[in-house]
Write an enzyme that holds these catalytic residues in place. Structure first.
Site, PDB file in Angstrom:
ATOM      1  N   GLU A 175       0.863  -1.190   0.000  1.00  0.00           N
ATOM      2  CA  GLU A 175       0.000   0.000   0.000  1.00  0.00           C
ATOM      3  C   GLU A 175       0.893   1.231   0.000  1.00  0.00           C
ATOM      4  O   GLU A 175       2.117   1.124   0.104  1.00  0.00           O
ATOM      5  CB  GLU A 175      -0.938  -0.006   1.220  1.00  0.00           C
ATOM      6  N   HIS A 200      -8.538   9.881   3.439  1.00  0.00           N
ATOM      7  CA  HIS A 200      -8.224   8.787   2.520  1.00  0.00           C
ATOM      8  C   HIS A 200      -8.470   9.283   1.098  1.00  0.00           C
ATOM      9  O   HIS A 200      -9.518   9.861   0.810  1.00  0.00           O
ATOM     10  CB  HIS A 200      -9.100   7.566   2.814  1.00  0.00           C
ATOM     11  N   ARG A 217      -0.191   8.540   1.623  1.00  0.00           N
ATOM     12  CA  ARG A 217      -1.597   8.916   1.498  1.00  0.00           C
ATOM     13  C   ARG A 217      -1.825  10.423   1.405  1.00  0.00           C
ATOM     14  O   ARG A 217      -2.658  10.892   0.648  1.00  0.00           O
ATOM     15  CB  ARG A 217      -2.306   8.360   2.725  1.00  0.00           C
ATOM     16  N   HIS A 256     -10.656   9.926   7.276  1.00  0.00           N
ATOM     17  CA  HIS A 256     -10.453   8.488   7.425  1.00  0.00           C
ATOM     18  C   HIS A 256      -9.884   8.101   8.789  1.00  0.00           C
ATOM     19  O   HIS A 256     -10.300   7.105   9.376  1.00  0.00           O
ATOM     20  CB  HIS A 256      -9.508   8.019   6.323  1.00  0.00           C
ATOM     21  N   ARG A 284      -0.214   8.866   9.241  1.00  0.00           N
ATOM     22  CA  ARG A 284      -0.099   7.432   9.489  1.00  0.00           C
ATOM     23  C   ARG A 284       0.222   6.661   8.200  1.00  0.00           C
ATOM     24  O   ARG A 284      -0.409   6.879   7.160  1.00  0.00           O
ATOM     25  CB  ARG A 284      -1.416   6.904  10.064  1.00  0.00           C
TER      26      ARG A 284
END
Ligand code: SIN
Length: 558
Positions: A136, A257, A306, A367, A402
Site C-alpha cells: 500500500e 483517505h 496517502r 479516514h 499514518r
C-alpha cells in the site's frame, strides 16, 4: 515540557452528567471499546486473571475495526525487516514520529500477528501456504497481510469477538455510552460513568469501578460530514480524557483517505472506502480528461504516501473544476476483483458501478485521526490508572501522517503492552471517589451536529488556512450557544464532537506550516524546523483549552 503556548478563549464542558449513578458494578479493569485494541486488551488482561468489564457503545462488532479493508502491516516477508518498516513509517510521519514507539511497533508487530492467528484469525495465503502480502502507499516492500480479500477487519473482529465470548472472565456490556472518568482525591482513575440503553437492572446511568480504565473507543470521524468511519466514531474517549484533565496531542493530523467512493455533493456520514490495496494491485487515478496525474507528482506515483495522493487529487479537482477524480481498475480483470476485492466489488455494484468495466468516481474523505490521548510507550495517559489504545490514543507512532495499515497493528501491539503493564501493577491503591465539584453544563443538542460538520468540512478539511480556521472557530463558538439539549446519547455525542472540533481547530490554527496530513494553504511549501514539535493540550478547571509544545523523540532511522 514547554510553557502554555496558547489558550482557547471559549470553555468546553468539564462534565457530561453530574447526577448520582443509579447502579454500580466492580471489576479489576474496565476496557471501553470493542475494536482490535479493546478486544485484545481484554483478552490480554485475562492472562493475569483479571476480572474484566468490556463496555461498548453499540453491539460488540460495530466499531471501526470491522470496516478495515486493506490489512495489517508487518515485516513478515523474507526480503523485509522491521528496520525497513520503521524507515517507511518515519518517512510517512514527516519528522514527528516518536522513533522508539515506532521501533516497538515494527519489532513486536510480527509476533503480535502470530498471536492473532493463534486466536483464530485466518489470513489469506499464497501458493506456498505462507501469508499473502501486498503493498500500500508509502511501503517500499510487500508487507500488508489481508483476510477475505478485502475484509481484513471483519475477520480480525470475528476471531477476537469469538475469543472474548468464550472467556467467562470478561463481562461485556453493550449499548453503553461512556460519559465521564471517576477519580479519587489524588486524581487517579477509579472508574467511569456510563449510560446504558437498556430497560433492565443496569439501564440508565451507572458507575463501573476499577483502578484501571482503558480507552479503546476509536476515532472521531463524525466530526466531519463525510468520513469512512462508522456512526459510532464520535470521539467519546478523547473528549472524556480531555474533560478529566488528561493530555491530548497531534489532533491537527487528520488523515483524509484519497479514494473514497464519491456519491454526490449531498452525501453525508459514513462513505464507502475503496482500499489503497486496489492501487497496490495496479489500479491508478485519472482526471476528468482521462489523464494519469500521479506519475508527475511522486516517484511512487499512485502508491505515494496517502497525504501526497490526497493533496494531488484535491489540486487536480481544483484545476479541472470537478468534484471527484476517477480510479481505473478495469485492467485488473474480473478474477482479481472477485478474489481480492469482493467487498469493494459488491459495494460498487450496489451503487450501479461495475469496476470490471467502469471507472470508479473517488474523492478524499476523513479516514483516520493520527492524534488522540497522549500516552507513553506502555499506553499510560497523563492520569494514573487511565490508558488509551488504538485510534483514540496518540502513542507518537504515526507522527504527521499514518502509514497505511499501521493502525490495526498499533492497536494490537499496544493493547498487549497495556495488558502487560497492568499485570505488573494490578492492585493500585483505591481511595474513596471524589464527587464532582462542578455541574454538567454546556451540553449541545443533536441538531447542532450538522452545522458543525459543515464548518469542519468547509474550513478545517484537507485544505486549511488562517482565514478558514478562524471561520471554523467562529462557527464552533456560535454553535456552543445552541439551546435545547437533553441528557441523551445523541446530545452527549454531539457535545463530544464539538469538544474535539474545538481542540482540532485550535491545533490546526497554531501549526503554521504544511506537514503530513496537515495542509495549510497559507504556508504551502513550509515544513519548518521550528514546528518539529508536538502540540499537546489539556483543559484547565474552567474548561479552557491550554496548548503547549513538546519536543519529539525523533531519530532518522534504525
Ligand atoms: C485501506 O484499505 O486503504 C485503508 C487501510 C488503512 O487505513 O490503513
Amino acid at each position: 515540557m514547554s510553557e502554555v503556548f496558547a489558550r482557547h478563549a471559549h470553555p468546553v464542558p468539564r462534565l457530561l452528567r453530574a447526577e448520582h449513578p443509579g447502579w454500580q458494578v466492580r471489576a479489576d479493569a474496565i476496557v471501553i471499546g470493542s475494536g482490535i485494541a479493546g478486544l485484545t486488551t481484554a483478552l490480554g488482561l485475562r492472562a493475569s486473571g483479571s476480572k474484566v468489564l468490556l463496555v461498548t457503545k453499540a453491539q460488540v462488532n460495530e466499531g471501526s475495526t470491522r470496516w478495515a479493508q486493506g490489512g495489517i502491516a508487518a515485516a513478515l516477508a523474507e526480503d523485509d525487516s522491521p528496520a525497513e518498516h520503521l524507515q517507511d513509517t518515519l518517512v510517512a510521519g514527516v519528522g514527528l514520529c516518536d522513533t522508539e514507539a515506532v521501533r516497538i511497533l515494527v519489532t513486536q508487530g510480527p509476533d503480535a500477528i502470530r498471536g492473532l492467528i493463534a486466536r483464530g484469525a485466518h489470513f489469506d495465503t499464497d501458493a506456498s501456504g505462507g501469508i499473502s502480502l501486498t503493498r500500500e502507499g508509502g511501503h517500499l516492500r510487500d508487507r500488508i497481510a489481508h483476510a477475505g480479500g478485502d475484509a481484513t477487519g471483519a475477520e480480525i473482529s470475528r476471531a477476537l469477538v469469538a475469543a472474548v465470548a468464550a472467556d467467562a472472565g470478561i463481562e461485556v456490556v453493550e449499548n453503553a455510552l461512556v460519559l465521564d472518568l471517576l477519580c479519587d482525591a489524588h486524581g487517579a482513575a477509579q472508574g467511569v460513568t456510563l449510560h446504558v440503553m437498556d430497560s433492565g437492572q443496569r439501564g440508565g446511568t451507572g458507575a463501573a469501578l476499577a483502578p484501571h480504565v482503558v480507552l479503546a473507543t476509536g476515532g472521531f470521524g463524525q466530526v466531519y460530514g463525510q468520513t469512512t468511519n462508522p456512526y459510532v466514531a464520535t470521539g467519546d474517549g478523547v473528549a472524556l480524557a480531555l474533560r478529566a484533565g488528561a493530555d491530548v496531542a497531534d489532533l491537527e493530523f487528520v488523515q483524509f483517505h484519497p479514494t473514497v467512493m464519491w456519491l454526490g455533493p449531498l452525501a453525508q456520514g459514513q462513505q464507502p472506502l475503496v482500499s489503497e490495496a486496489v492501487r497496490g494491485e495496479g489500479a491508478f487515478l485519472l482526471d476528468s480528461r482521462g489523464a494519469r496525474f500521479m506519475t508527475d507528482v511522486h516517484p511512487l506515483a499512485d502508491l505515494a504516501p496517502r497525504d501526497v495522493v490526497a493533496k494531488a487529487i484535491m489540486q487536480r479537482m481544483r484545476a479541472t473544476d470537478e468534484a471527484h477524480v476517477w480510479l481505473d481498475g478495469r485492467h485488473l480483470g474480473a478474477d482479481i476483483w472477485h478474489q481480492r476485492f469482493p467487498t469493494i466489488l459488491e459495494s460498487c455494484r450496489s451503487r450501479g458501478i461495475d469496476p470490471v468495466t467502469d471507472l470508479i468516481p473517488v474523492a478524499p474523505a476523513q479516514h483516520y485521526a493520527s492524534g488522540g490521548v497522549r500516552t507513553d510507550h506502555w499506553g499510560r495517559s497523563s492520569i494514573r490508572g487511565l490508558y488509551a489504545c488504538g485510534e483514540v490514543a496518540c502513542t507518537g507512532v504515526h507522527g504527521a501522517n499514518r502509514l497505511a495499515s499501521n493502525s490495526l497493528l498499533e492497536g494490537l501491539v499496544f493493547a498487549r503492552r497495556i495488558a502487560q503493564v497492568i499485570a505488573q501493577d494490578p492492585q493500585l491503591p483505591q481511595d474513596p471517589l471524589e464527587h464532582p465539584s462542578t455541574t454538567a453544563s454546556g451540553l449541545l443538542p443533536h441538531r447542532a451536529r450538522r452545522t458543525m460538520q459543515q464548518a469542519m468540512d468547509r474550513d478545517a478539511g484537507v485544505l486549511r488556512s488562517a482565514v478558514s480556521l478562524a471561520d471554523a472557530q467562529r462557527e464552533l463558538h456560535s454553535t456552543s450557544h445552541a439551546e435545547g439539549a437533553h441528557p441523551c446519547t445523541e446530545d452527549w455525542e454531539t457535545t463530544n464532537l464539538h469538544t474535539l472540533a474545538v481542540a482540532l481547530v485550535q491545533h490546526a490554527r497554531l501549526r503554521e506550516e504544511t506537514r503530513g496530513s496537515h495542509w495549510r494553504e497559507d504556508y504551502p511549501d513550509r515544513v519548518d524546523q521550528f514546528w518539529q514539535v508536538r502540540l499537546v493540550s489539556c483543559l484547565d478547571a474552567d474548561g479552557q483549552l491550554l496548548t503547549r509544545t513538546e519536543p519529539v523523540e525523533y531519530a532518522k532511522g534504525p
